[in-house]
Design an enzyme around this catalytic site. Structure first.
Site, PDB file in Angstrom:
ATOM      1  N   LYS A  45       0.841  -1.321  -0.064  1.00  0.00           N
ATOM      2  CA  LYS A  45       0.077   0.143   0.114  1.00  0.00           C
ATOM      3  C   LYS A  45       0.894   1.330   0.011  1.00  0.00           C
ATOM      4  O   LYS A  45       2.099   1.413   0.604  1.00  0.00           O
ATOM      5  CB  LYS A  45      -0.734   0.090   1.301  1.00  0.00           C
ATOM      6  N   ASN A  75     -12.573   5.436  -6.849  1.00  0.00           N
ATOM      7  CA  ASN A  75     -12.117   5.618  -5.717  1.00  0.00           C
ATOM      8  C   ASN A  75     -11.577   6.884  -5.085  1.00  0.00           C
ATOM      9  O   ASN A  75     -11.136   7.602  -5.939  1.00  0.00           O
ATOM     10  CB  ASN A  75     -10.938   4.244  -5.182  1.00  0.00           C
ATOM     11  N   ASN A 134       5.041   7.325  -5.475  1.00  0.00           N
ATOM     12  CA  ASN A 134       3.908   7.623  -5.879  1.00  0.00           C
ATOM     13  C   ASN A 134       3.441   8.902  -5.847  1.00  0.00           C
ATOM     14  O   ASN A 134       3.520   9.943  -4.760  1.00  0.00           O
ATOM     15  CB  ASN A 134       2.628   7.319  -4.897  1.00  0.00           C
ATOM     16  N   CYS A 137      -1.072  10.844  -6.396  1.00  0.00           N
ATOM     17  CA  CYS A 137      -2.445  10.480  -5.843  1.00  0.00           C
ATOM     18  C   CYS A 137      -3.416  11.780  -6.015  1.00  0.00           C
ATOM     19  O   CYS A 137      -2.973  12.895  -5.756  1.00  0.00           O
ATOM     20  CB  CYS A 137      -2.188  10.193  -4.291  1.00  0.00           C
ATOM     21  N   LYS A 174       5.360   6.270  -9.746  1.00  0.00           N
ATOM     22  CA  LYS A 174       4.118   6.328 -10.254  1.00  0.00           C
ATOM     23  C   LYS A 174       3.655   7.765 -10.847  1.00  0.00           C
ATOM     24  O   LYS A 174       3.667   8.487 -10.050  1.00  0.00           O
ATOM     25  CB  LYS A 174       3.216   5.679  -8.937  1.00  0.00           C
ATOM     26  N   ASN A 203      -1.641   6.016 -12.774  1.00  0.00           N
ATOM     27  CA  ASN A 203      -2.350   6.100 -11.777  1.00  0.00           C
ATOM     28  C   ASN A 203      -3.785   6.278 -12.125  1.00  0.00           C
ATOM     29  O   ASN A 203      -4.080   6.321 -13.428  1.00  0.00           O
ATOM     30  CB  ASN A 203      -2.122   7.272 -10.647  1.00  0.00           C
ATOM     31  N   GLY A 259      -3.638  -0.178 -15.147  1.00  0.00           N
ATOM     32  CA  GLY A 259      -4.756   0.342 -15.743  1.00  0.00           C
ATOM     33  C   GLY A 259      -5.564  -0.652 -16.600  1.00  0.00           C
ATOM     34  O   GLY A 259      -5.147  -0.762 -17.742  1.00  0.00           O
ATOM     35  N   GLY A 260      -6.802  -1.317 -16.174  1.00  0.00           N
ATOM     36  CA  GLY A 260      -7.643  -1.905 -16.842  1.00  0.00           C
ATOM     37  C   GLY A 260      -7.144  -3.279 -17.223  1.00  0.00           C
ATOM     38  O   GLY A 260      -7.689  -3.906 -18.349  1.00  0.00           O
TER      39      GLY A 260
HETATM   40  C1  DHB Z   1      -5.054   6.630  -3.171  1.00  0.00           C
HETATM   41  C2  DHB Z   1      -5.325   6.814  -4.408  1.00  0.00           C
HETATM   42  C3  DHB Z   1      -4.495   6.708  -5.512  1.00  0.00           C
HETATM   43  O1  DHB Z   1      -4.777   6.728  -6.670  1.00  0.00           O
HETATM   44  C4  DHB Z   1      -3.068   6.688  -5.012  1.00  0.00           C
HETATM   45  O2  DHB Z   1      -2.353   6.596  -6.113  1.00  0.00           O
HETATM   46  C5  DHB Z   1      -2.722   6.522  -3.803  1.00  0.00           C
HETATM   47  C6  DHB Z   1      -3.818   6.662  -2.828  1.00  0.00           C
HETATM   48  C7  DHB Z   1      -6.189   6.771  -2.084  1.00  0.00           C
HETATM   49  O3  DHB Z   1      -6.969   7.293  -2.389  1.00  0.00           O
HETATM   50  O4  DHB Z   1      -6.012   6.192  -0.963  1.00  0.00           O
END
Ligand code: DHB
Length: 368
Positions: A45, A75, A134, A137, A174, A203, A259-260
């Site tokens: 994560k 999400n 990353n 986000c 990322k 992402n 992705g997908g």
């Molecule tokens: C979250 C969403 C993302 O696309 C990411 O790269 C990292 C975290 C999230 O909402 O937790």
């Protein structure tokens, strides 16, 4: 036999398919399920410096796409996670190492200082094979996506470089999806200045809004319903990003596609566009860790039918469009896309098992 062996940033993977950071990666138990599956690596994560609960629920919803197994999702989790010390602990790292697989740490700090601190801590843990930083986000209220600001991207990478991390661990970035040719070029020009080992494309498509017309409200609660679009909704954007980045980045920088991906066919397409490995997010969420085995088998089937023994034989070899070729499509003898016509193979297996049980019961009945 077809081999799915690959390397990402110099790290060897027996199977080029593994998990995306996000779904089913928050706990050591979930990471160990990935380790014990066919996945080629275990990716954590995205960690923040301190653990946090994330955004209010519901913050993830999926939507079926077509008749097969493919789903799209939205999400806005807001980085719920247990904090960096959890994901660099011996027990977390063992989720990869115990199964002889690379453990890759994902980090997504709430500030540059936090990212630098987490990188310094991770650099001291020998069994972390690589780090995915990353910078994409989209779900933190009031925090812009770093990699959409190329000036900020360059200054973050400069600070990361100054830390000396590039010589201690293979480091990848990322990226968010880009949609405009000049943006691909600007981003790649910045990345090419640094000894980055891989990029992960891409992402989610940030800040989409899914509306439930019946209840007249968004499908998820946080950020007024705005969230990252993922899964089948974004495959073609992801493929375009993989293709463009492969073309524009120095050849030593690997491109990981995400992705997908919910079938061997999707994985094949990502590799054809230049990916050295493929991550699975939404489909892993829906199906669990068994998806890695299924997708790997489907990819092997495609390779056998096409006569490819290794992924290097077709990686990055997307052809130019030719009318004559478009009219000459292959017919496959085996199912390759997680479905059987429009029937899902897992459903088909259950129906066959049920029929066999009924036949056995009838035979038993006749004989007694
Ligand atoms: C979250 C969403 C993302 O696309 C990411 O790269 C990292 C975290 C999230 O909402 O937790």
């Amino acid at each position: 036999m077809a081999s799915l062996h690959t390397t990402v940033g110099g790290v060897a993977l027996e199977c080029c398919i593994y998990n995306a950071s996000g779904p089913r990666t928050g706990s050591i138990e979930a990471l160990a399920k990935i380790g014990s599956s066919r996945a080629g690596a275990v990716l954590s994560k995205s960690a923040t410096l301190q653990g946090q609960d994330g955004n209010p629920l519901p913050r993830y919803k999926e939507m079926p796409l077509g008749s097969g197994r493919c789903v799209g999702s939205i999400n806005s989790e807001g980085l719920p996670n247990k904090g960096i010390n959890y994901y660099i602990s011996d027990a977390a790292v063992a989720a990869g190492a115990d199964f002889g697989k690379p453990y890759i740490l994902s980090i997504s700090g709430l500030s540059l200082a936090n990212n630098l601190e987490m990188l310094s801590r991770a650099a001291t843990v020998p069994l972390i094979s690589a780090i995915e930083l990353n910078l994409a986000c989209p779900n933190l209220p009031d925090k812009p996506i770093i990699a959409y600001d190329f000036g900020q991207l360059e200054s973050v990478l400069t600070e990361v470089h100054n830390l000396g991390i590039f010589v201690r661990k293979p480091l990848g970035i990322k990226l968010p999806p880009y949609f405009d040719m000049p943006h691909f070029k600007e981003c790649a020009a910045v990345l090419n200045k640094f000894p980055i080992k891989f990029v992960t494309c891409t992402n989610t498509i940030g800040n989409a809004l899914v509306v439930d017309w019946e209840t007249e409200q968004p499908l998820i609660a946080p950020k007024g319903g705005f969230g990252g679009l993922a899964g089948g909704f974004i495959k073609h954007t992801a493929l375009a990003n993989v293709k463009q980045m492969r073309q524009l980045l120095r050849p030593e920088i690997d491109v990981v596609g995400v992705g997908g991906v919910c079938s061997g066919k999707d994985a094949f397409e990502h590799i054809l566009c230049g990916a050295t490995a493929v991550q699975v997010g939404t489909c892993h969420w829906t199906e669990g860790a068994s998806c890695f085995d299924r997708i790997a088998r489907e990819l092997e089937t495609i390779m056998l039918e096409k006569g490819y023994k290794t992924i290097d034989e077709f990686r990055g070899k997307l052809r130019a469009y030719e009318k004559a070729r478009a009219n000459k499509k292959l017919t496959f003898s085996a199912p390759v896309a997680g479905d059987f016509g429009s029937i899902r193979t897992d459903v088909l297996a259950k129906v066959i098992a049920l029929l066999l049980a009924i036949i056995a019961a009838l035979i038993f009945d006749r004989m007694t």
